[in-house]
Design a protein around this motif. Structure first.
Motif, PDB file in Angstrom:
ATOM      1  N   TYR A  96     -26.622  -2.555 -10.047  1.00 54.75           N
ATOM      2  CA  TYR A  96     -26.250  -3.277 -11.273  1.00 54.75           C
ATOM      3  C   TYR A  96     -24.832  -2.926 -11.700  1.00 54.75           C
ATOM      4  CZ  TYR A  96     -26.615  -5.051 -16.052  1.00 54.75           C
ATOM      5  OH  TYR A  96     -26.399  -5.732 -17.228  1.00 54.75           O
ATOM      6  N   PHE A  97     -24.473  -1.640 -11.582  1.00 52.97           N
ATOM      7  CA  PHE A  97     -23.135  -1.198 -11.984  1.00 52.97           C
ATOM      8  C   PHE A  97     -22.082  -1.634 -10.961  1.00 52.97           C
ATOM      9  CE2 PHE A  97     -19.702   1.963 -11.755  1.00 52.97           C
ATOM     10  CZ  PHE A  97     -19.212   1.881 -13.055  1.00 52.97           C
ATOM     11  N   SER A  98     -22.412  -1.560  -9.677  1.00 48.65           N
ATOM     12  CA  SER A  98     -21.415  -1.794  -8.624  1.00 48.65           C
ATOM     13  C   SER A  98     -21.196  -3.271  -8.326  1.00 48.65           C
ATOM     14  CB  SER A  98     -21.859  -1.100  -7.324  1.00 48.65           C
ATOM     15  OG  SER A  98     -22.116   0.262  -7.552  1.00 48.65           O
ATOM     16  N   TYR A  99     -22.225  -4.092  -8.555  1.00 47.02           N
ATOM     17  CA  TYR A  99     -22.166  -5.499  -8.144  1.00 47.02           C
ATOM     18  C   TYR A  99     -20.972  -6.253  -8.740  1.00 47.02           C
ATOM     19  CZ  TYR A  99     -23.937 -10.207  -7.166  1.00 47.02           C
ATOM     20  OH  TYR A  99     -24.083 -11.496  -6.744  1.00 47.02           O
ATOM     21  N   PRO A 100     -20.700  -6.128 -10.064  1.00 49.75           N
ATOM     22  CA  PRO A 100     -19.598  -6.937 -10.621  1.00 49.75           C
ATOM     23  C   PRO A 100     -18.218  -6.332 -10.445  1.00 49.75           C
ATOM     24  CG  PRO A 100     -20.792  -5.819 -12.381  1.00 49.75           C
ATOM     25  CD  PRO A 100     -21.446  -5.421 -11.114  1.00 49.75           C
ATOM     26  N   ILE A 101     -18.111  -5.121  -9.891  1.00 46.25           N
ATOM     27  CA  ILE A 101     -16.793  -4.501  -9.721  1.00 46.25           C
ATOM     28  C   ILE A 101     -15.998  -5.271  -8.668  1.00 46.25           C
ATOM     29  CG2 ILE A 101     -15.585  -2.435  -8.892  1.00 46.25           C
ATOM     30  CD1 ILE A 101     -17.818  -0.756 -10.007  1.00 46.25           C
ATOM     31  N   PRO A 102     -14.767  -5.676  -8.976  1.00 42.36           N
ATOM     32  CA  PRO A 102     -13.949  -6.347  -7.943  1.00 42.36           C
ATOM     33  C   PRO A 102     -13.703  -5.394  -6.777  1.00 42.36           C
ATOM     34  CG  PRO A 102     -12.978  -6.576 -10.129  1.00 42.36           C
ATOM     35  CD  PRO A 102     -14.070  -5.563 -10.256  1.00 42.36           C
ATOM     36  N   LYS A 103     -14.187  -5.778  -5.608  1.00 35.95           N
ATOM     37  CA  LYS A 103     -14.132  -4.847  -4.470  1.00 35.95           C
ATOM     38  C   LYS A 103     -12.703  -4.612  -3.973  1.00 35.95           C
ATOM     39  CE  LYS A 103     -18.523  -4.709  -4.830  1.00 35.95           C
ATOM     40  NZ  LYS A 103     -18.658  -5.693  -5.919  1.00 35.95           N
ATOM     41  N   THR A 104     -11.809  -5.574  -4.248  1.00 36.25           N
ATOM     42  CA  THR A 104     -10.418  -5.361  -3.833  1.00 36.25           C
ATOM     43  C   THR A 104      -9.790  -4.198  -4.601  1.00 36.25           C
ATOM     44  OG1 THR A 104      -9.802  -7.102  -5.400  1.00 36.25           O
ATOM     45  CG2 THR A 104      -9.959  -7.717  -3.090  1.00 36.25           C
ATOM     46  N   ALA A 105     -10.366  -3.867  -5.784  1.00 39.54           N
ATOM     47  CA  ALA A 105      -9.854  -2.719  -6.545  1.00 39.54           C
ATOM     48  C   ALA A 105     -10.138  -1.413  -5.813  1.00 39.54           C
ATOM     49  CB  ALA A 105     -10.492  -2.691  -7.935  1.00 39.54           C
ATOM     50  N   LEU A 106     -11.099  -1.440  -4.878  1.00 36.06           N
ATOM     51  CA  LEU A 106     -11.452  -0.239  -4.118  1.00 36.06           C
ATOM     52  C   LEU A 106     -10.628  -0.105  -2.841  1.00 36.06           C
ATOM     53  CD1 LEU A 106     -15.336  -0.531  -4.445  1.00 36.06           C
ATOM     54  CD2 LEU A 106     -13.785   0.822  -5.852  1.00 36.06           C
ATOM     55  N   LEU A 107      -9.710  -1.027  -2.636  1.00 39.26           N
ATOM     56  CA  LEU A 107      -8.919  -1.026  -1.396  1.00 39.26           C
ATOM     57  C   LEU A 107      -8.140   0.280  -1.195  1.00 39.26           C
ATOM     58  CD1 LEU A 107      -8.082  -2.598   1.100  1.00 39.26           C
ATOM     59  CD2 LEU A 107      -6.267  -3.682  -0.228  1.00 39.26           C
ATOM     60  N   PRO A 108      -7.487   0.847  -2.234  1.00 36.85           N
ATOM     61  CA  PRO A 108      -6.787   2.131  -2.013  1.00 36.85           C
ATOM     62  C   PRO A 108      -7.721   3.243  -1.545  1.00 36.85           C
ATOM     63  CG  PRO A 108      -6.089   1.131  -4.080  1.00 36.85           C
ATOM     64  CD  PRO A 108      -7.265   0.344  -3.598  1.00 36.85           C
ATOM     65  N   ILE A 109      -8.941   3.284  -2.102  1.00 32.24           N
ATOM     66  CA  ILE A 109      -9.912   4.315  -1.691  1.00 32.24           C
ATOM     67  C   ILE A 109     -10.330   4.086  -0.239  1.00 32.24           C
ATOM     68  CG2 ILE A 109     -12.181   5.305  -2.180  1.00 32.24           C
ATOM     69  CD1 ILE A 109     -11.827   4.368  -5.076  1.00 32.24           C
ATOM     70  N   ALA A 110     -10.577   2.821   0.115  1.00 29.72           N
ATOM     71  CA  ALA A 110     -10.956   2.506   1.499  1.00 29.72           C
ATOM     72  C   ALA A 110      -9.846   2.891   2.474  1.00 29.72           C
ATOM     73  CB  ALA A 110     -11.279   1.015   1.612  1.00 29.72           C
ATOM     74  N   MET A 111      -8.591   2.687   2.063  1.00 32.74           N
ATOM     75  CA  MET A 111      -7.463   3.037   2.931  1.00 32.74           C
ATOM     76  C   MET A 111      -7.385   4.549   3.125  1.00 32.74           C
ATOM     77  SD  MET A 111      -4.777   0.310   1.301  1.00 32.74           S
ATOM     78  CE  MET A 111      -3.311   0.980   2.049  1.00 32.74           C
ATOM     79  N   LEU A 112      -7.693   5.311   2.056  1.00 32.19           N
ATOM     80  CA  LEU A 112      -7.659   6.779   2.174  1.00 32.19           C
ATOM     81  C   LEU A 112      -8.797   7.294   3.049  1.00 32.19           C
ATOM     82  CD1 LEU A 112      -6.802   7.702  -1.533  1.00 32.19           C
ATOM     83  CD2 LEU A 112      -5.313   7.972   0.458  1.00 32.19           C
ATOM     84  N   LEU A 113      -9.963   6.651   2.935  1.00 28.80           N
ATOM     85  CA  LEU A 113     -11.137   7.131   3.673  1.00 28.80           C
ATOM     86  C   LEU A 113     -11.133   6.681   5.138  1.00 28.80           C
ATOM     87  CD1 LEU A 113     -13.953   6.569   1.016  1.00 28.80           C
ATOM     88  CD2 LEU A 113     -13.026   8.752   1.808  1.00 28.80           C
ATOM     89  N   TRP A 114     -10.755   5.423   5.380  1.00 33.98           N
ATOM     90  CA  TRP A 114     -10.885   4.866   6.736  1.00 33.98           C
ATOM     91  C   TRP A 114      -9.553   4.469   7.371  1.00 33.98           C
ATOM     92  CZ3 TRP A 114     -14.553   3.283   2.954  1.00 33.98           C
ATOM     93  CH2 TRP A 114     -15.817   3.810   3.130  1.00 33.98           C
ATOM     94  N   GLY A 115      -8.454   4.830   6.705  1.00 35.41           N
ATOM     95  CA  GLY A 115      -7.148   4.584   7.310  1.00 35.41           C
ATOM     96  C   GLY A 115      -6.633   3.178   7.059  1.00 35.41           C
ATOM     97  N   MET A 116      -5.486   2.901   7.656  1.00 32.94           N
ATOM     98  CA  MET A 116      -4.817   1.624   7.416  1.00 32.94           C
ATOM     99  C   MET A 116      -5.278   0.521   8.371  1.00 32.94           C
ATOM    100  SD  MET A 116      -2.540   2.268   4.977  1.00 32.94           S
ATOM    101  CE  MET A 116      -1.090   1.224   5.180  1.00 32.94           C
ATOM    102  N   ARG A 117      -6.052   0.886   9.376  1.00 31.47           N
ATOM    103  CA  ARG A 117      -6.396  -0.113  10.387  1.00 31.47           C
ATOM    104  C   ARG A 117      -7.697  -0.834  10.034  1.00 31.47           C
ATOM    105  NH1 ARG A 117      -3.019  -0.083  14.541  1.00 31.47           N
ATOM    106  NH2 ARG A 117      -1.603   1.679  14.781  1.00 31.47           N
ATOM    107  N   ASP A 118      -8.484  -1.184  11.049  1.00 31.13           N
ATOM    108  CA  ASP A 118      -9.621  -2.066  10.812  1.00 31.13           C
ATOM    109  C   ASP A 118     -10.704  -1.450   9.923  1.00 31.13           C
ATOM    110  OD1 ASP A 118      -8.414  -3.988  12.241  1.00 31.13           O
ATOM    111  OD2 ASP A 118      -9.835  -4.034  13.904  1.00 31.13           O
TER     112      ASP A 118
END
Length: 247
Positions: A96-118
């Motif tokens: 319920y909390f995570s569903y409406p969060i714009p996922k593109t806002a998490l892009l910096p975190i994803a880049m830190l965790l999984w790098g700049m590639r795929d």
């Protein structure tokens, strides 16, 4: 087939209408930012010289990986939440909390965790799709008529057989509907997630043309990504018609 033809006619009507609005905008504004649509279409030969098919394959590969992960995780989680009060009590606040969060806002975190590639690109697409899959599966399982379970249990079906023959067919329409919406969103975020750490993908193609002030190439890329998005939408719609004929 008739439904597919109707969708193609609908697409062509929308395509023509957008081009009319585009041409009026070109005549009215008179700026290089809005080029003549005919000039853009005449540039399509160069688009293929730029290996646009390779860019499309890279993007489809990322969407496919994100979609597969979403189904592998989202379907079991949704079923468990529907069948288990305790699991739903624990997981539903998170969804319920995570569903409406714009996922593109998490892009910096994803880049830190999984790098700049795929890895980070697939992660964002996964996050966009998985919550819709979980919610669609949980709600559709909860709406299944309990009498269907009574019939299959009295016939001696195991839990696995109940899931296979009752639960999965019952959730299929809502699941495919949520996928249709999610894939459209996933295609639209390619512009963001493929704008870094890669030299391939439809998003990269558009961003690269934009950075070189090649507006003709940029518009060509936008048209290509729109067509790919429509084809994915139509493919899921076609699949829905084949798998859910009773709907």
């Amino acid at each position: 087939m008739k439904k597919l033809l109707n969708q193609i006619c609908l697409f062509l009507e929308g395509f023509l209408l957008i081009n009319v609005i585009w041409y009026i905008g070109y005549l009215t504004v008179q700026t290089t930012v809005i080029p003549n649509p005919l000039t853009v279409y005449m540039n399509f030969g160069k688009v293929f010289e730029d290996d646009i098919l390779i860019h499309i394959l890279y993007s489809l590969n990322r969407i496919g990986q994100g979609l597969l992960l979403s189904l592998l995780i989202g379907i079991p989680v949704g079923i468990v939440m529907a069948y288990s009060y305790r699991a739903n009590r624990i997981l539903y606040p998170l969804v319920y909390f995570s569903y409406p969060i714009p996922k593109t806002a998490l892009l910096p975190i994803a880049m830190l965790l999984w790098g700049m590639r795929d890895g980070s690109k697939v992660a964002i697409i996964f996050l966009i799709i998985v919550f819709q899959v979980i919610v669609a599966v949980r709600d559709s399982v909860q709406n299944i008529d309990p009498s269907l379970y009574l019939v299959t249990v009295s016939a001696g079906a195991t839990k696995g057989q109940i899931v296979r023959h009752v639960t999965l067919p019952a959730i299929m329409p809502e699941l495919l509907t949520s996928l249709r919406v999610s894939l459209g969103t996933a295609v639209s975020v390619l512009f963001f997630v493929e704008g870094y750490g890669t030299r391939h993908g439809m998003g990269y193609y558009i961003v690269d043309a934009w950075s070189r002030i090649d507006y003709i190439g940029m518009y060509s890329g936008i048209i290509v990504i729109s067509i790919v998005g429509f084809l994915l939408f139509a493919a899921v719609d076609f699949l829905s018609g084949r798998l859910c004929a009773w709907k």
